[in-house]
Enzyme design. Structure first.
Site, mmCIF file in Angstrom:
data_model
loop_
_atom_site.group_PDB
_atom_site.id
_atom_site.type_symbol
_atom_site.label_atom_id
_atom_site.label_comp_id
_atom_site.label_asym_id
_atom_site.label_seq_id
_atom_site.Cartn_x
_atom_site.Cartn_y
_atom_site.Cartn_z
ATOM 1 N N MET A 177 0.833 -1.199 0.000
ATOM 2 C CA MET A 177 0.000 0.000 0.000
ATOM 3 C C MET A 177 0.872 1.254 0.000
ATOM 4 O O MET A 177 0.410 2.354 0.323
ATOM 5 C CB MET A 177 -0.956 0.006 1.192
ATOM 6 C CG MET A 177 -2.006 -1.094 1.139
ATOM 7 S SD MET A 177 -3.492 -0.741 2.099
ATOM 8 C CE MET A 177 -2.822 -0.558 3.742
ATOM 9 N N LEU A 194 6.827 2.712 1.626
ATOM 10 C CA LEU A 194 7.737 1.567 1.679
ATOM 11 C C LEU A 194 8.790 1.723 2.772
ATOM 12 O O LEU A 194 9.301 2.818 3.019
ATOM 13 C CB LEU A 194 8.419 1.379 0.322
ATOM 14 C CG LEU A 194 7.493 1.183 -0.884
ATOM 15 C CD1 LEU A 194 8.316 0.988 -2.147
ATOM 16 C CD2 LEU A 194 6.552 0.002 -0.674
ATOM 17 N N HIS A 248 9.214 -3.985 3.452
ATOM 18 C CA HIS A 248 8.855 -4.143 2.037
ATOM 19 C C HIS A 248 10.096 -4.483 1.201
ATOM 20 O O HIS A 248 10.040 -5.333 0.300
ATOM 21 C CB HIS A 248 8.253 -2.845 1.488
ATOM 22 C CG HIS A 248 6.950 -2.461 2.117
ATOM 23 N ND1 HIS A 248 6.801 -1.325 2.851
ATOM 24 C CD2 HIS A 248 5.738 -3.068 2.103
ATOM 25 C CE1 HIS A 248 5.548 -1.227 3.269
ATOM 26 N NE2 HIS A 248 4.884 -2.280 2.836
ATOM 27 N N GLY A 279 4.777 -10.693 4.209
ATOM 28 C CA GLY A 279 5.541 -10.706 5.442
ATOM 29 C C GLY A 279 4.850 -11.459 6.559
ATOM 30 O O GLY A 279 3.619 -11.481 6.651
ATOM 31 N N LYS A 335 4.877 -10.577 9.598
ATOM 32 C CA LYS A 335 4.339 -9.653 10.600
ATOM 33 C C LYS A 335 2.820 -9.700 10.605
ATOM 34 O O LYS A 335 2.177 -9.664 11.649
ATOM 35 C CB LYS A 335 4.801 -8.220 10.341
ATOM 36 C CG LYS A 335 4.321 -7.236 11.412
ATOM 37 C CD LYS A 335 4.681 -5.808 11.081
ATOM 38 C CE LYS A 335 3.680 -5.189 10.139
ATOM 39 N NZ LYS A 335 2.360 -4.957 10.774
ATOM 40 N N GLN A 386 -3.128 -12.560 8.135
ATOM 41 C CA GLN A 386 -3.298 -12.243 6.721
ATOM 42 C C GLN A 386 -2.574 -13.251 5.846
ATOM 43 O O GLN A 386 -3.115 -13.732 4.840
ATOM 44 C CB GLN A 386 -2.767 -10.837 6.450
ATOM 45 C CG GLN A 386 -2.726 -10.454 4.976
ATOM 46 C CD GLN A 386 -2.214 -9.051 4.766
ATOM 47 O OE1 GLN A 386 -2.926 -8.082 5.010
ATOM 48 N NE2 GLN A 386 -0.962 -8.914 4.331
ATOM 49 N N VAL A 403 10.695 -7.934 9.743
ATOM 50 C CA VAL A 403 11.870 -7.070 9.882
ATOM 51 C C VAL A 403 11.606 -6.103 11.038
ATOM 52 O O VAL A 403 10.543 -5.488 11.115
ATOM 53 C CB VAL A 403 12.147 -6.293 8.577
ATOM 54 C CG1 VAL A 403 13.348 -5.364 8.750
ATOM 55 C CG2 VAL A 403 12.384 -7.262 7.422
ATOM 56 N N SER A 429 6.554 -1.048 10.203
ATOM 57 C CA SER A 429 5.215 -0.859 9.659
ATOM 58 C C SER A 429 5.128 0.549 9.104
ATOM 59 O O SER A 429 5.747 1.482 9.642
ATOM 60 C CB SER A 429 4.165 -1.061 10.759
ATOM 61 O OG SER A 429 2.899 -0.581 10.351
ATOM 62 N N ARG A 462 2.712 2.424 9.443
ATOM 63 C CA ARG A 462 2.071 3.243 10.482
ATOM 64 C C ARG A 462 3.054 3.746 11.532
ATOM 65 O O ARG A 462 2.723 4.651 12.303
ATOM 66 C CB ARG A 462 0.935 2.458 11.143
ATOM 67 C CG ARG A 462 -0.301 2.304 10.247
ATOM 68 C CD ARG A 462 -1.476 1.681 10.976
ATOM 69 N NE ARG A 462 -2.698 1.761 10.193
ATOM 70 C CZ ARG A 462 -3.123 0.829 9.364
ATOM 71 N NH1 ARG A 462 -2.410 -0.273 9.201
ATOM 72 N NH2 ARG A 462 -4.247 0.977 8.689
#
Length: 279
Positions: free
Chosen positions: A27, A30, A34, A144, A146, A150, A173, A182, A184
């Site tokens: 999304m 990066l 990523h 990932g 994390k 998902q 990572v 993240s 966020r």
């Protein structure tokens, strides 16, 4: 590096390729997490496609769609430096036409953990992922660990809908203090990031307790709650010790491999993290 803004551009690019093609869905915003996915694709595949699409269907009404960190120019510079082959950057109207009326729903795994707190989240995720699979037609995809739930659901999507591709899981990572990377995290200053690092430290505390022979789930949940409650800025959404395959909560004692996961709020920002404990 081709920058494909439309589905047709991406399909035309893919149609000309008779090689192993890796897809890394993102999304944007990066970060090194990523980049780890992209580097694995570059290592394994002949061609790498990175998608950047801020998917509105995986955001709830009160979530941070409007404030989500976006920096397309920075992302493109990163991707160009990595020498990827194609970046797919469609507009919302390109992916979801005005008469869009079909979403994909997973009926079991998506009802638990994150799905309990965010009821429509996983439908949004697997709908866009399915679209990207169909458009990019990859041989390999990279996600990932994390986002463990998902990842499990996407693997189930691939299996149940018979996608002919390989899903690669890439380890989480982390920054030096243990905080899972993240997009966020961009919301936080350095002090807040240090506070957020207590999430992973608390997960590691649970791992250490299990290593020491504590298998009682209720005891472990109390230990985790106490650890987080000692940090007033952090609030627990959920803490779970679940069967790694079914994601159903372990009721009494741990006797097989489990996913230990949590969602924590820090100043209104929701952070998730997990560890897998193998028995």
């Amino acid at each position: 590096m081709l920058i494909a803004r439309t589905i047709q551009e991406c399909v035309s690019f893919r149609y000309k390729i008779n090689k192993r093609v890796g897809l890394v869905p993102t999304m944007g915003a990066l970060h090194k997490g990523h980049i780890a996915l992209i580097k694995q694709s570059l290592k394994i595949c002949d061609i790498t496609i990175v998608s950047i699409f801020l998917n509105p269907k995986q955001f709830g009404a009160s979530e941070d769609l409007d404030s989500y960190p976006i920096d397309d120019l920075r992302d493109l510079k990163i991707l160009n430096k990595l020498n990827i082959d194609c970046v797919f950057m469609p507009l919302k109207s390109e992916i979801y036409e005005s008469d869009h009326s079909i979403d994909i729903v997973e009926n079991k795994l998506s009802k638990l953990l994150e799905g309990d707190s965010r009821p429509n989240f996983f439908s949004g995720v697997i709908t866009i992922v399915s679209k990207l699979f169909n458009i990019c037609n990859p041989s390999d995809v990279f996600f990932g660990e994390k986002d463990a739930q998902q990842l499990i659901i996407i693997k189930k999507l691939i299996k149940d809908l018979n996608y002919n591709l390989i899903c690669h899981a890439i380890p989480t990572v982390r920054s030096e203090n243990g905080l899972a990377l993240s997009s966020r995290n961009e919301y936080f200053n350095e002090s807040q990031k240090e506070i957020a690092s207590n999430i992973y430290k608390s997960l590691c505390l649970i791992k250490a307790k299990i290593d020491g022979g504590e298998y009682n789930v209720n005891v472990l949940k109390k230990i985790f709650s106490k650890s987080i409650d000692n940090i007033p800025e952090l609030q627990i959404d959920y803490f779970s010790i679940a069967d790694i395959h079914t994601l159903e909560e372990v009721s009494k004692t741990i006797s097989s491999t489990v996913l230990i996961s949590t969602a924590i709020l820090l100043d209104g920002v929701r952070l998730i993290d997990n560890i897998e404990y193998v028995i």
